[in-house]
Scaffold this active site. Structure first.
Site, PDB file in Angstrom:
ATOM      1  N   ARG A 291      -8.933   6.441   8.557  1.00 34.70           N
ATOM      2  CA  ARG A 291      -8.364   7.565   7.816  1.00 34.70           C
ATOM      3  C   ARG A 291      -9.053   9.050   8.376  1.00 34.70           C
ATOM      4  O   ARG A 291      -8.484   9.844   8.677  1.00 34.70           O
ATOM      5  CB  ARG A 291      -8.599   7.543   6.552  1.00 34.70           C
ATOM      6  CG  ARG A 291      -7.918   6.259   5.810  1.00 34.70           C
ATOM      7  CD  ARG A 291      -7.897   6.060   4.313  1.00 34.70           C
ATOM      8  NE  ARG A 291      -7.850   4.909   3.956  1.00 34.70           N
ATOM      9  CZ  ARG A 291      -7.158   4.618   2.662  1.00 34.70           C
ATOM     10  NH1 ARG A 291      -6.546   5.592   1.979  1.00 34.70           N
ATOM     11  NH2 ARG A 291      -6.872   3.431   2.330  1.00 34.70           N
ATOM     12  N   ASP A 420      -4.520  -8.649   8.737  1.00 32.01           N
ATOM     13  CA  ASP A 420      -3.267  -7.982   9.333  1.00 32.01           C
ATOM     14  C   ASP A 420      -3.579  -7.038  10.700  1.00 32.01           C
ATOM     15  O   ASP A 420      -3.258  -7.341  11.910  1.00 32.01           O
ATOM     16  CB  ASP A 420      -2.830  -6.947   8.320  1.00 32.01           C
ATOM     17  CG  ASP A 420      -3.562  -5.997   7.477  1.00 32.01           C
ATOM     18  OD1 ASP A 420      -4.909  -6.124   7.831  1.00 32.01           O
ATOM     19  OD2 ASP A 420      -3.339  -5.377   6.743  1.00 32.01           O
ATOM     20  N   GLU A 556       4.236   0.275   4.912  1.00 32.07           N
ATOM     21  CA  GLU A 556       4.300  -0.550   6.158  1.00 32.07           C
ATOM     22  C   GLU A 556       5.932  -0.910   6.345  1.00 32.07           C
ATOM     23  O   GLU A 556       6.361  -0.967   7.505  1.00 32.07           O
ATOM     24  CB  GLU A 556       3.828  -2.220   5.759  1.00 32.07           C
ATOM     25  CG  GLU A 556       2.336  -2.102   6.089  1.00 32.07           C
ATOM     26  CD  GLU A 556       1.527  -1.353   4.864  1.00 32.07           C
ATOM     27  OE1 GLU A 556       2.061  -0.998   3.713  1.00 32.07           O
ATOM     28  OE2 GLU A 556       0.387  -1.057   5.099  1.00 32.07           O
TER      29      GLU A 556
END
Ligand code: DMJ
Length: 659
Positions: A291, A420, A556
């Protein structure tokens, strides 16, 4: 003389006096009596006409009310049985906040006209705002001191012309070799580069709706959470995670891409004058890398403003102690003020996705600064994970120990939380480095085969292709919404020359992710779903457990819609994204500013706002929606940029010819 008082009204007829429990003065009472006298003076015909008109109007009102109630029942009162077999009605667009965001202003553009009435509006999410707390004031005081220092560099930077995001700005680099800081620094983004345009093409109607959504979210953040990590839109306050203005930094490049220059400049000023990393605070290595580091690097590339690179380098240096472990597998947390790094309190493990999803950012930081340590530390992790045993056909466990460097909690495999972005970054590093690092793509290809072999199933009755989980040999039909990054990643790989059947799988999984949204009453996906595997049951394909009904405004699904549309050109993906944006507006938009995560995607009458706007809603969700609605393949071309897992575009080091 006073007029003769009129006779007292006869109360056996319709009284025109409404007793409101108030005392009236003489003149009001007189006027009423005068009305009554006028009524009595009317002819019978006149009175009948008036009475007829009144009755007619009342009947009209009654008929219209019954019509509305019937429609309301038709929309909301379907039987439970009907709801089982039909997907939820598409969400209805809320009253637009701005004229240009009103889809009805653009007939012919929308896939479907929203029904305008009959559905009750979502609950009002407003709550009174508390005042600033003492922590806020304390930070203000500290930062006021910083402000006095000023920023001489600002003057220098304002002279630099902005660079466009419409094409590659990075000249070919020799593979992944690092230039030395002074001798061979990579070229700075510059408006002088060929093919660069400074102005975005004017946004289309749907993009304007995204801009409206962004402005609304930003207005809430600006008003109630400025300089803090996250907006709490319902209580009109904020929450801190790292205390580093997370939302503001995550949103910088989105503002640039959406053409919100005024907002960008204001945020830039905050970064220049208020953002200080010398503070005694623990940050999560992964979250702050994707981020903050990713956001600053991306802002640097888009704007060409050195300030962001200097901040990125400062921050990157402060993260480095996390890599000082016996195994070189980094700790999850590091104190950016003291340099003390550590794992979570309850374990010495780190999460596999976390330690393997910082490489894009660290590599780019090295390339830009010429300081090799960032890239070396991050790539050492990749090398070690590559050679570990305990994988299953390329699938990795979820935890890795920072002392031994070995996988722990073996035998559990998922494409969801904790694993992921390991898969995502294998592919994206390969793309970032100019498709030369074959080990990365080999690991990726092996993992995709592992997914097909062990985790892929089809649901009943609609035969939706989904990715489940494997725990010690037992298959579970559970899929996190997080897994919906995968269709986009598969499509990206196919675009870059990987097998064409990856694109077929991407399309199938995209349909499934869309259904995870579509089959919910709000049109928004829950955090986790379970798929029905049994043909004979009367169950729907997508099942939701009570604890999993929340939606955190995650990106997503729309992220993958962006890739699928960009790489296939099929407009249905834009239409699906448009429906999702409408649902966000209907069920998560807080009137006083901001959007809130919700607790129940299956209850449109009470979605239960959770009072939090995650930074990725601005950093990712709205950015991907804006890009999805564009038909311009050069808008952040996928041949020139690779997006980190927080949607921050970073340049591909060796763009293909013609890109
Ligand atoms: C983001 O911070 C990143 O996309 C991360 O990879 C996964 N979680 C959130 C969004 O859902």
């Amino acid at each position: 003389m006073y007029p003769t008082p009129p006779p007292a009204p006869q109360r056996d007829f319709i009284s025109v006096t409404l007793s409101l429990g108030r005392s009236y003065d003489g003149s009001k009472s007189w006027r009423r009596r005068s009305c009554w006298r006028k009524w009595k003076q009317l002819s019978r015909l006149q009175r009948n006409v008036i009475l007829f008109l009144l009755t007619f109007l009342m009947l009209c009102g009654l008929v219209s009310y019954i019509g509305v109630a019937d429609q309301w029942r038709a929309v909301n009162g379907r039987s439970a049985e009907e709801r089982k077999v039909r997907p939820a009605d598409p969400p209805v667009l809320p009253a637009p906040q701005k004229a240009d965001a009103n889809p009805e202003n653009f007939p012919g553009v929308l896939p479907q006209k929203p029904r305008r009435h009959f559905r009750r509006r979502p609950p009002n999410l407003q709550i009174r705002a508390p005042g600033k707390d003492s922590e806020d004031r304390r930070q203000d005081d500290t930062q006021r001191r910083d402000e006095a220092v000023g920023d001489a560099r600002r003057e220098e930077n304002t002279q630099r012309t902005a660079v466009s995001w419409r094409g590659a700005v990075i000249e070919p680099q020799p593979g992944t070799e690092l230039p030395s800081r002074k001798a061979e620094a990579p070229p700075k983004p510059s408006s002088q580069a060929p093919g660069i345009q400074n102005q975005a093409a004017s946004p289309n109607e749907r993009q304007r709706a995204v801009i409206d959504a962004f402005r609304h979210a930003w207005a809430g953040y600006r008003k109630f959470a400025w300089g803090h990590d996250e907006l709490k839109p319902v209580s009109r306050s904020f929450s801190e995670w790292f205390g580093l203005g997370l939302t503001l930094i995550d949103a910088l490049d989105t503002m640039w891409i959406l053409g919100l220059r005024k907002e960008f400049e204001e945020a830039r000023k905050w970064v220049s004058k208020k953002l200080r990393f010398q503070k005694d605070v623990d940050v999560n290595l992964f979250e702050s890398t994707i981020r903050i580091l990713g956001g600053l690097l991306s802002a640097y590339h888009l704007s060409g403003d050195d300030l962001f690179l200097k901040k990125a380098e400062d921050f990157g240096n402060r993260l480095m102690p996390a890599f000082q472990t016996p195994s070189k597998i980094p700790y999850s947390d590091v104190n950016i003020g003291t340099g003390a790094a550590h794992p979570p309190r309850w374990t010495s493990d780190s999460t596999v996705a976390e330690v393997t999803s910082i490489q894009l950012e660290f590599r780019e930081l090295s390339r830009l600064t010429g300081s090799k340590k960032f890239q070396e530390a991050a790539e050492e992790v990749t090398r070690r994970v590559h050679s570990l045993s305990g994988k299953k056909d390329g699938l990795v466990p979820m935890f890795i120990n920072t002392h031994s460097g070995l996988f722990t909690h073996m035998g559990v495999f998922t494409l969801g939380a904790r694993a992921d972005s390991y898969y995502e970054y294998l592919l994206k590093q390969w793309i970032q480095g100019g498709k030369k690092e074959t080990q990365l793509v080999e690991d990726y290809l092996e993992a995709i085969e592992g997914i097909k072999r062990h985790l892929l199933r089809r649901s009943e009755p609609r035969k939706l292709t989904f990715v489940g989980e494997l725990a010690h040999g037992r298959f579970s039909a559970k899929m996190d919404h997080l897994v919906c990054f995968l269709p986009g990643t598969l499509a990206l790989g196919a675009h870059h020359g990987l097998p064409a059947d990856h694109m077929e799988l991407a399309r199938a999984l995209m349909d499934t992710c869309y259904q995870m949204n579509r089959q919910m009453e709000t049109g928004l996906s829950p955090e986790i779903v379970h798929f029905n595997l049994y043909p004979q049951s009367d169950q729907k394909d997508v099942q939701v457990k009570p604890a999993d009904k929340h939606n955190l405004l995650r990106p997503e699904t729309v992220e993958s819609l962006f890739y699928l549309h960009r790489l296939t050109g099929d407009p249905k993906y834009q239409d699906w994204g448009w429906q999702i944006l409408q649902s966000f507006n209907t069920y998560t938009r807080v009137p006083s500013g901001g959007y809130s995560s919700i607790s129940n995607v299956q209850d449109p009458l009470n979605p239960q706002p959770r009072d939090k706007m995650e930074s990725f809603f601005l950093g990712e969700t709205l950015k991907y929606l804006y890009l999805l609605f564009s038909d311009d393949p050069d808008l952040l071309s996928l041949d020139a940029y690779v997006f980190n897992t927080e949607a921050h575009p970073l340049p591909i080091w060796v763009p293909p010819r013609g890109a």
